[in-house]
Design an enzyme around this catalytic site. Structure first.
Site, PDB file in Angstrom:
ATOM      1  N   ALA A  65       0.597  -0.922   0.019  1.00 55.64           N
ATOM      2  CA  ALA A  65       0.319   0.201   0.320  1.00 55.64           C
ATOM      3  C   ALA A  65       1.195   1.750   0.251  1.00 55.64           C
ATOM      4  CB  ALA A  65      -1.356   0.496   1.277  1.00 55.64           C
ATOM      5  N   GLY A 108       1.285  -5.041   1.130  1.00 57.71           N
ATOM      6  CA  GLY A 108       0.055  -5.414   0.484  1.00 57.71           C
ATOM      7  C   GLY A 108      -0.386  -5.843  -1.344  1.00 57.71           C
ATOM      8  N   GLU A 111      -0.137  -9.263  -0.646  1.00 60.41           N
ATOM      9  CA  GLU A 111      -1.847  -9.640   0.306  1.00 60.41           C
ATOM     10  C   GLU A 111      -2.141  -9.789  -0.761  1.00 60.41           C
ATOM     11  OE1 GLU A 111      -1.814  -6.359   2.345  1.00 60.41           O
ATOM     12  OE2 GLU A 111      -1.716  -8.299   4.433  1.00 60.41           O
ATOM     13  N   GLU A 131       5.090  -5.080   7.068  1.00 61.88           N
ATOM     14  CA  GLU A 131       4.625  -4.414   8.197  1.00 61.88           C
ATOM     15  C   GLU A 131       5.481  -3.899   9.266  1.00 61.88           C
ATOM     16  OE1 GLU A 131       3.582  -5.957   5.999  1.00 61.88           O
ATOM     17  OE2 GLU A 131       1.633  -5.248   4.831  1.00 61.88           O
TER      18      GLU A 131
END
Ligand code: DAK
Length: 257
Positions: A65, A108, A111, A131
């Site tokens: 992200a 992300g 993911e 993260e």
């Protein structure tokens, strides 16, 4: 005109979505996610599309992200983010999905790949959840899907240490389905997608549902659900065609009905 952050094309029965923000290693900012969601919605609705491939560039599938969009948010702002629910869309997508991953698939990005049904990787792919180094945890399924895919020890290690898995290690641990050279991984992914696209669509959707259900539920309920889905397919034309074609020793002509 808005930048094309996700290229969307049809390759016969395959819908191809290419993340296209190379200057930021395909960091998943809101405009990019808007376009990804719109592409998925379009392909979900388009009957001629039977399988969707999500890919990025050779250097990066997606580096996560967009940190520069998140750094100042409070807990309340993050929790209220109206965009969060769209991350579930891919997991619930009604047609087979395939991630074609090269280079970084971090945070992300990892993911996003994990939310697809299958992953084809290039030799250079690196999967990781970094993260914790940012003071947070994976928030779009990383802890959950890695735990299911790899088991406790590996998932704990990857999430807590941020260690990246290379393509070969990811293959040996069952995180990805196949690994190819950088020059051919996308071609191979599209070839596999075309095979998936030729499946009887209702059976493919039922198969996805059943596997996903089994990951979330106990053995007995899952077996019951599988049996119900199995039986439901006997009202489809494709079941009649598939079995008739077998008996007549010919290739079935599936219609997706
Ligand atoms: N965000 C924003 N920009 C990024 C980025 C990212 N995640 N990753 C890379 N970039 C940008 C860099 O800032 C740089 O931009 P400029 O400085 O040139 O303007 C450009 O991409 C090139 O990156 P580098 O210069 O850093 O390139 P290197 O080859 O040196 O390093 C790297 C590549 C991938 C190792 C490094 O860029 C890196 O560590 N990137 C960050 C990886 C990361 O920490 N990812 C996790 C982010 S957190 C949720 C949904 C999603 C998420 C959470 C919740 N909900 C639905 C609840 C996801 C969270 C995350 O992914």
């Amino acid at each position: 005109m808005a930048a094309e952050l996700v290229k969307s094309e049809r390759r016969g029965p395959v819908g191809l979505l290419t993340l296209n923000r190379p200057q930021a290693l395909n960091a998943l900012n809101h405009p990019l996610m808007d376009q990804l969601e719109a592409g998925l919605d379009r392909f979900a609705a388009e009957a001629a599309v039977r399988c969707v491939v999500i890919t990025g560039g050779e250097r990066a599938f997606a580096a996560g992200a967009d940190i520069k969009e998140m750094d100042r948010l409070s807990a309340a702002q993050m929790a209220a983010d109206s965009h969060l629910s769209r991350w579930d869309k891919l997991g619930d997508f009604p047609k087979p999905t395939l991630a074609a991953v090269s280079g970084f698939a971090l945070g992300g990005g990892c993911e996003l790949a994990l939310a697809c049904d299958l992953i084809v990787a290039s030799e250079s792919a690196q999967f990781g959840q970094p993260e914790l180094a940012l003071g947070v945890i994976p928030g779009a399924g990383g802890t959950v899907r890695l735990a299911r895919a790899l088991g406790k020890a590996r998932a704990m290690e990857l999430v807590l240490t941020g260690r990246r898995l290379g393509a070969r290690e990811a293959l040996s641990q069952g995180l990805v389905n196949a690994v190819f050279p950088v020059e051919s991984y996308l071609r191979e992914a599209l070839a596999l997608a075309e095979r998936l696209a030729s499946l009887p669509a209702l059976a493919a959707a039922a198969a996805k549902k059943s596997v996903a259900y089994a990951l979330d539920h106990g053995l007995e309920e899952s077996l019951r659900r599988e049996r119900a889905l199995f039986a439901s397919l006997f009202d489809t034309r494709d079941q009649k065609e598939g079995m008739k074609a077998f008996i007549e020793k010919r290739k079935p002509a599936f219609t997706g009905t």
